[in-house]
Design an enzyme around this catalytic site. Structure first.
Site, PDB file in Angstrom:
ATOM      1  N   ASP A 103       0.825  -1.204   0.000  1.00 58.32           N
ATOM      2  CA  ASP A 103       0.000   0.000   0.000  1.00 58.32           C
ATOM      3  C   ASP A 103       0.862   1.258   0.000  1.00 58.32           C
ATOM      4  OD1 ASP A 103      -2.266  -1.572   0.170  1.00 58.32           O
ATOM      5  OD2 ASP A 103      -2.259  -1.573   2.356  1.00 58.32           O
ATOM      6  N   LYS A 104       0.329   2.312  -0.590  1.00 54.06           N
ATOM      7  CA  LYS A 104       1.054   3.578  -0.670  1.00 54.06           C
ATOM      8  C   LYS A 104       1.428   4.098   0.708  1.00 54.06           C
ATOM      9  CE  LYS A 104       0.828   8.086  -2.989  1.00 54.06           C
ATOM     10  NZ  LYS A 104       0.018   8.970  -3.867  1.00 54.06           N
TER      11      LYS A 104
END
Length: 241
Positions: A103-104
């Protein structure tokens, strides 16, 4: 592997563009127009918009310590995309692709390669490969410390929108920190599992992919796999679970 994935690893285009080419009936397999969904072995004669698609003879394997904020997609128009943030080791001059994603808003170990077969084996649900994460959660207002009950609920499986997570390993090493090893990769799985038992993840770092360890690799830096690391990795992924 999927035809769109094959076109990516053959260096033809991005996954999104590959899907567009297939939808536009511009890809043929042994002379037959390809349609979604389609899987290939790589032994076929595949032509995409007039270009013969073949996998590269030379494969490279790179570990990367992804920072928070870097997006794992390969969109060159996105300044935060991994393709615009990652600086490859000097010896690597070919295009590589991330195997899976983080995930970012998470950080840690990523593997990048142009080896399509290895990528398929690492991502396919037929192969259960462990990945380990170090997680910090925000203390719960009613029950600030994670405990044996938290551990039991997380490891035995949690229902996430109708999907029961597989049993996993979890070790608590601080009142609000733990390591967890998963063999599946549901979307934002650890964050959703933690939220389901009343805790909010505030830091998530991947520290292992099978035998590959983050170690002391600096943030936003990369390195090639050693010969020993690659040999062990290929040995472990040779057979489905």
């Amino acid at each position: 592997m999927r035809l769109s994935q094959f076109l990516v690893f053959a260096g033809i285009c991005s996954r999104h563009s590959a899907s567009k080419l297939i939808a536009a009936r511009l890809v043929t397999i042994d002379g037959v127009i390809a349609e979604h969904p389609c899987f290939v072995s790589g032994q076929e004669k595949i032509i995409a918009d007039g270009t013969l698609a073949i996998l590269p003879d030379q494969c490279s394997y790179v570990l990367y310590n992804k920072p928070v904020g870097v997006d794992c997609n390969c969109n060159a128009d996105n300044p935060q995309s991994i393709v615009n943030q990652l600086v490859l080791p000097p010896a690597v001059s070919i295009r590589l692709f991330p195997v899976g994603r983080i995930d970012k808003d998470s950080h840690g170990l990523m593997l990048l390669t142009n080896d399509g077969d290895l990528c398929y084996r690492l991502l396919s649900p037929d192969y259960s490969h462990p990945k380990t994460y170090r997680v910090t959660v925000e203390p719960h207002y009613k029950k600030p410390d994670i405990d044996a009950d938290f551990q039991q609920r997380m490891t035995q499986g949690i229902d996430l929108d109708g999907t029961l997570t597989l049993p996993c390993e979890l070790t608590i090493f601080e009142t609000n920190q733990f390591t967890i090893t998963l063999t599946q990769g549901l979307n934002r799985q650890i964050r959703r599992m933690s939220r389901a038992v009343g805790y909010k993840v505030i830091d998530l770092q991947r520290i292992h992919i099978m035998n590959l360890a983050l170690g002391d690799l600096p943030l936003n830096q990369s390195r090639e796999l050693t010969t020993e690391e690659l040999a062990t990795l290929k040995k472990h992924i040779s057979t489905p679970s």
